[in-house]
Design an enzyme around this catalytic site. Structure first.
Site, PDB file in Angstrom:
ATOM      1  N   ARG A 128       0.806  -1.229   0.000  1.00 38.28           N
ATOM      2  CA  ARG A 128       0.000   0.000   0.000  1.00 38.28           C
ATOM      3  C   ARG A 128       0.835   1.274   0.000  1.00 38.28           C
ATOM      4  NH1 ARG A 128      -2.849  -2.893   3.859  1.00 38.28           N
ATOM      5  NH2 ARG A 128      -4.664  -3.937   2.965  1.00 38.28           N
ATOM      6  N   LYS A 150       3.068  11.880 -10.927  1.00 38.15           N
ATOM      7  CA  LYS A 150       2.308  10.935 -11.755  1.00 38.15           C
ATOM      8  C   LYS A 150       3.148   9.691 -12.007  1.00 38.15           C
ATOM      9  CE  LYS A 150      -0.646  13.926 -14.543  1.00 38.15           C
ATOM     10  NZ  LYS A 150      -1.009  14.269 -15.925  1.00 38.15           N
ATOM     11  N   GLU A 192      10.582  19.850 -23.921  1.00 35.23           N
ATOM     12  CA  GLU A 192       9.742  20.082 -22.730  1.00 35.23           C
ATOM     13  C   GLU A 192      10.180  21.347 -21.988  1.00 35.23           C
ATOM     14  OE1 GLU A 192       7.086  18.270 -22.355  1.00 35.23           O
ATOM     15  OE2 GLU A 192       7.480  16.286 -23.186  1.00 35.23           O
ATOM     16  N   LYS A 234       7.659  24.005 -13.826  1.00 33.06           N
ATOM     17  CA  LYS A 234       6.697  22.893 -13.781  1.00 33.06           C
ATOM     18  C   LYS A 234       6.188  22.703 -12.353  1.00 33.06           C
ATOM     19  CE  LYS A 234       5.394  18.181 -14.316  1.00 33.06           C
ATOM     20  NZ  LYS A 234       5.445  16.874 -14.936  1.00 33.06           N
ATOM     21  N   GLU A 244      -4.444  17.281 -10.666  1.00 32.84           N
ATOM     22  CA  GLU A 244      -5.028  17.582 -11.979  1.00 32.84           C
ATOM     23  C   GLU A 244      -6.547  17.560 -11.933  1.00 32.84           C
ATOM     24  OE1 GLU A 244      -3.112  15.496 -15.165  1.00 32.84           O
ATOM     25  OE2 GLU A 244      -4.020  16.810 -16.668  1.00 32.84           O
ATOM     26  N   ARG A 252      -2.787  22.007 -14.108  1.00 31.16           N
ATOM     27  CA  ARG A 252      -1.895  21.091 -14.813  1.00 31.16           C
ATOM     28  C   ARG A 252      -2.268  20.896 -16.269  1.00 31.16           C
ATOM     29  NH1 ARG A 252       0.589  16.545 -10.801  1.00 31.16           N
ATOM     30  NH2 ARG A 252       1.791  16.042 -12.628  1.00 31.16           N
ATOM     31  N   ASN A 256      -0.347  20.475 -21.111  1.00 25.86           N
ATOM     32  CA  ASN A 256      -0.639  19.798 -22.383  1.00 25.86           C
ATOM     33  C   ASN A 256      -0.288  20.649 -23.593  1.00 25.86           C
ATOM     34  OD1 ASN A 256      -1.523  17.399 -21.373  1.00 25.86           O
ATOM     35  ND2 ASN A 256      -3.651  18.058 -21.207  1.00 25.86           N
ATOM     36  N   HIS A 259       0.883  19.036 -26.733  1.00 30.10           N
ATOM     37  CA  HIS A 259       0.678  17.596 -26.566  1.00 30.10           C
ATOM     38  C   HIS A 259      -0.573  17.064 -27.263  1.00 30.10           C
ATOM     39  CE1 HIS A 259       4.023  17.948 -23.879  1.00 30.10           C
ATOM     40  NE2 HIS A 259       3.979  16.679 -23.552  1.00 30.10           N
ATOM     41  N   HIS A 263       0.807  14.154 -29.077  1.00 25.19           N
ATOM     42  CA  HIS A 263       0.380  12.765 -28.809  1.00 25.19           C
ATOM     43  C   HIS A 263      -0.154  12.112 -30.059  1.00 25.19           C
ATOM     44  CE1 HIS A 263      -0.373  13.247 -24.225  1.00 25.19           C
ATOM     45  NE2 HIS A 263       0.797  12.696 -24.467  1.00 25.19           N
ATOM     46  N   HIS A 275       8.492  11.001 -28.353  1.00 28.47           N
ATOM     47  CA  HIS A 275       7.566  11.922 -27.685  1.00 28.47           C
ATOM     48  C   HIS A 275       8.033  13.379 -27.797  1.00 28.47           C
ATOM     49  CE1 HIS A 275       4.685  13.370 -24.726  1.00 28.47           C
ATOM     50  NE2 HIS A 275       5.682  13.978 -24.112  1.00 28.47           N
TER      51      HIS A 275
HETATM   52  N1  LIG Z   1       5.081  11.009 -15.053  1.00 30.12           N
HETATM   53  C1  LIG Z   1       5.116  12.072 -15.826  1.00 30.12           C
HETATM   54  O1  LIG Z   1       4.658  13.157 -15.461  1.00 30.12           O
HETATM   55  C2  LIG Z   1       5.756  11.942 -17.164  1.00 30.12           C
HETATM   56  C3  LIG Z   1       6.088  13.098 -17.884  1.00 30.12           C
HETATM   57  C4  LIG Z   1       6.764  12.949 -19.093  1.00 30.12           C
HETATM   58  C5  LIG Z   1       7.060  11.682 -19.573  1.00 30.12           C
HETATM   59  N2  LIG Z   1       6.710  10.589 -18.842  1.00 30.12           N
HETATM   60  C6  LIG Z   1       7.027   9.239 -19.316  1.00 30.12           C
HETATM   61  O2  LIG Z   1       8.428   9.153 -19.465  1.00 30.12           O
HETATM   62  C7  LIG Z   1       8.723   8.210 -20.478  1.00 30.12           C
HETATM   63  C8  LIG Z   1       9.745   8.802 -21.389  1.00 30.12           C
HETATM   64  O3  LIG Z   1      10.892   9.114 -20.631  1.00 30.12           O
HETATM   65  P1  LIG Z   1      12.339   9.201 -21.306  1.00 30.12           P
HETATM   66  O4  LIG Z   1      12.244  10.051 -22.497  1.00 30.12           O
HETATM   67  O5  LIG Z   1      13.276   9.514 -20.236  1.00 30.12           O
HETATM   68  O6  LIG Z   1      12.537   7.716 -21.861  1.00 30.12           O
HETATM   69  P2  LIG Z   1      13.391   6.482 -21.309  1.00 30.12           P
HETATM   70  O7  LIG Z   1      13.193   6.276 -19.881  1.00 30.12           O
HETATM   71  O8  LIG Z   1      13.096   5.356 -22.241  1.00 30.12           O
HETATM   72  O9  LIG Z   1      14.897   6.971 -21.531  1.00 30.12           O
HETATM   73  C9  LIG Z   1      15.366   7.227 -22.824  1.00 30.12           C
HETATM   74  C10 LIG Z   1      16.625   6.395 -23.124  1.00 30.12           C
HETATM   75  O10 LIG Z   1      17.732   7.025 -22.508  1.00 30.12           O
HETATM   76  C11 LIG Z   1      18.454   6.081 -21.717  1.00 30.12           C
HETATM   77  N3  LIG Z   1      19.051   6.861 -20.631  1.00 30.12           N
HETATM   78  C12 LIG Z   1      18.422   7.513 -19.642  1.00 30.12           C
HETATM   79  N4  LIG Z   1      19.290   8.220 -18.922  1.00 30.12           N
HETATM   80  C13 LIG Z   1      20.506   8.017 -19.459  1.00 30.12           C
HETATM   81  C14 LIG Z   1      21.807   8.496 -19.183  1.00 30.12           C
HETATM   82  N5  LIG Z   1      22.032   9.392 -18.207  1.00 30.12           N
HETATM   83  N6  LIG Z   1      22.834   8.055 -19.930  1.00 30.12           N
HETATM   84  C15 LIG Z   1      22.617   7.182 -20.963  1.00 30.12           C
HETATM   85  N7  LIG Z   1      21.411   6.724 -21.293  1.00 30.12           N
HETATM   86  C16 LIG Z   1      20.369   7.135 -20.553  1.00 30.12           C
HETATM   87  C17 LIG Z   1      17.442   5.069 -21.323  1.00 30.12           C
HETATM   88  O11 LIG Z   1      18.037   3.837 -21.002  1.00 30.12           O
HETATM   89  C18 LIG Z   1      16.585   4.986 -22.583  1.00 30.12           C
HETATM   90  O12 LIG Z   1      17.210   4.137 -23.528  1.00 30.12           O
HETATM   91  C19 LIG Z   1       7.418   7.876 -21.166  1.00 30.12           C
HETATM   92  O13 LIG Z   1       6.992   6.609 -20.751  1.00 30.12           O
HETATM   93  C20 LIG Z   1       6.461   8.936 -20.672  1.00 30.12           C
HETATM   94  O14 LIG Z   1       5.125   8.487 -20.599  1.00 30.12           O
HETATM   95  C21 LIG Z   1       6.075  10.701 -17.664  1.00 30.12           C
HETATM   96 ZN   LIG Z   2       5.596  15.556 -22.755  1.00 35.58          ZN
END
Ligand SMILES: NC(=O)c1ccc[n+]([C@@H]2O[C@H](COP(=O)([O-])OP(=O)(O)OC[C@H]3O[C@@H](n4cnc5c(N)ncnc54)[C@H](O)[C@@H]3O)[C@@H](O)[C@H]2O)c1
Ligand SMILES: [Zn+2]
Length: 375
Positions: A128, A150, A192, A234, A244, A252, A256, A259, A263, A275
């Site tokens: 939990r 999130k 972003e 942010k 949200e 929040r 978007n 987006h 998206h 993305h």
């Molecule tokens: N929770 C939220 O508010 C929120 C906001 C934006 C995005 N997201 C989510 O985040 C995800 C995308 O995140 P992302 O773009 O970081 O993708 P990711 O986590 O896949 O990372 C991108 C790539 O970079 C590599 N990597 C990360 N840090 C590294 C480093 N320091 N050195 C070398 N390689 C590194 C990872 O292994 C991966 O291959 C999506 O699933 C999206 O839905 C969530």
């Molecule tokens: Zn985004």
């Protein structure tokens, strides 16, 4: 005899302070042990990471946690969105239970947004809910995913559909780790950051554009400051609307910006477009649409295009507005609209730093982007 009216008993739930600190700087990962033991003494820490990041930064995090007296276990998932799956989530939960992680222990999510969202949901669900420390290592995770609480995994029906809010105890944004992040991934985070400036601060917008070369070079004299400002923008937004719940104002939903179209491009491309790259096109779309609706003075789209180009982000929006791609785009937006209970709140700009909200249908959006009067 009449039935007595049902009794209504009120159960009070006193609010808890769910605030947290975000530490931004070169080398802050080495402080993780001190942070998790700041006002509590967990016995164990579980590092959740991916196969790219764990070999690079697992050792510094492990050393810091062990120096603070914690026993450490590590789990790495394959890199990429495919790891944000319920099966992976459940396997991680099972492994942590088998390893004896307890209610007072801590999950440390070390990686990009995929690991942050997955590890965060593990923390939210394990017994939990246990403590969570976010150690974001991609720029997207540092300026966006790790702040705001999130957490989610994907379902076959769509992204982030199995999730909740779970606020971290602390977020450690170590900008030195961006040196190993591939350039294309860095650019996604810059999109972003530009979005945060476009929404809340013309000054930040300009600083990101002017700092393009220094950011690309991961200059330690520039990177931490700009990342910290972007996080602060942010954080201020999510603090106004943590769960949200608001549908306008300063909530929040503003995040978007870029987006709606972004998206849709991601989905229409079968997730071949990253993305952040899709958001770049979405930011251009928002600028063009704002001009087309007369919400802002002319020139906003040109300014956005120049900014995106300086950051080496894509600008080819028109290729998405005709033929089969446009149809796929309209379908993807219609899908999002259905999920949002019938209408899209489209975030537009009265100027850089001044967002406004519109209600638009997918067809209206496409018509405005094509320069036609809406049908
Ligand atoms: N929770 C939220 O508010 C929120 C906001 C934006 C995005 N997201 C989510 O985040 C995800 C995308 O995140 P992302 O773009 O970081 O993708 P990711 O986590 O896949 O990372 C991108 C790539 O970079 C590599 N990597 C990360 N840090 C590294 C480093 N320091 N050195 C070398 N390689 C590194 C990872 O292994 C991966 O291959 C999506 O699933 C999206 O839905 C969530
Ligand atoms: Zn985004």
């Amino acid at each position: 005899m009449s039935t007595p009216a049902p009794r209504v008993l009120e159960v009070a739930v006193p609010p808890r302070d769910l605030g947290y600190s975000v530490h931004v700087g070169e080398g802050v990962l080495a402080r993780v042990g001190a942070e998790v033991t700041r006002d509590r003494q967990p016995r164990r820490a579980a590092i959740v990471s991916d196969h790219n990041v764990l070999p690079l930064y697992g050792p510094v995090v492990r050393r810091s946690l062990e120096a603070a007296g914690l026993a450490v276990v590590e789990h790495a998932v394959p890199p990429g969105e495919a790891s944000k799956r319920p099966e992976v989530l459940v396997a991680l939960l099972g492994a942590l239970v088998d390893e004896g992680l307890g209610r007072r222990d801590v999950v440390v999510a070390l990686g990009g947004g995929v690991v942050g969202d997955l590890g965060g949901l593990v923390a939210a669900l394990l017994m939990r809910g246990v403590d969570l420390v976010q150690c974001p290592t991609s720029l997207v995770a540092q300026v966006d995913a790790s702040v705001g609480g999130k957490v989610a995994v994907d379902l076959p029906g769509g992204k982030n559909l199995l999730g909740t809010f779970w606020f971290p105890r602390a977020v450690l944004v170590d900008t030195s780790v961006l040196r190993t992040l591939p350039d294309v991934e860095l650019a996604c985070g810059l999109a972003e950051m530009l979005k945060h400036g476009a929404l809340f601060s013309a000054e930040h917008f300009e600083q990101v554009v002017e700092g393009a070369a220094s950011l690309a070079a991961r200059d330690p004299a520039v990177l931490p400051g700009l990342v910290a400002t972007s996080v602060a923008l942010k954080a201020a937004c999510v603090a106004r609307d943590p769960l949200e719940l608001s549908d306008g104002g300063g909530g929040r939903v503003l995040l978007n910006l870029g987006h709606t179209v972004g998206h849709a491009i991601e989905a229409a491309s079968g997730y071949a477009v990253r993305h952040g790259e899709a958001v770049a096109l979405g930011l251009r779309a928002a600028a063009r649409l704002s001009e087309a609706r007369g919400l802002c003075p002319p020139g906003l789209e040109a300014r956005m295009v120049a900014a995106l180009a300086a950051l080496r982000l894509p600008i080819e929006l028109d290729a998405w507005l005709e033929g089969e791609r446009a149809e796929a785009l309209a379908r993807a937006m219609a899908h999002d609209k259905k999920r949002a209970a019938g209408s899209i709140t489209y975030i537009a700009l009265a100027a850089i730093g001044q967002p406004c909200t519109l209600r638009l249908s997918p067809d209206e959006i496409l018509d405005l982007l094509r320069g036609r009067a809406p049908r």
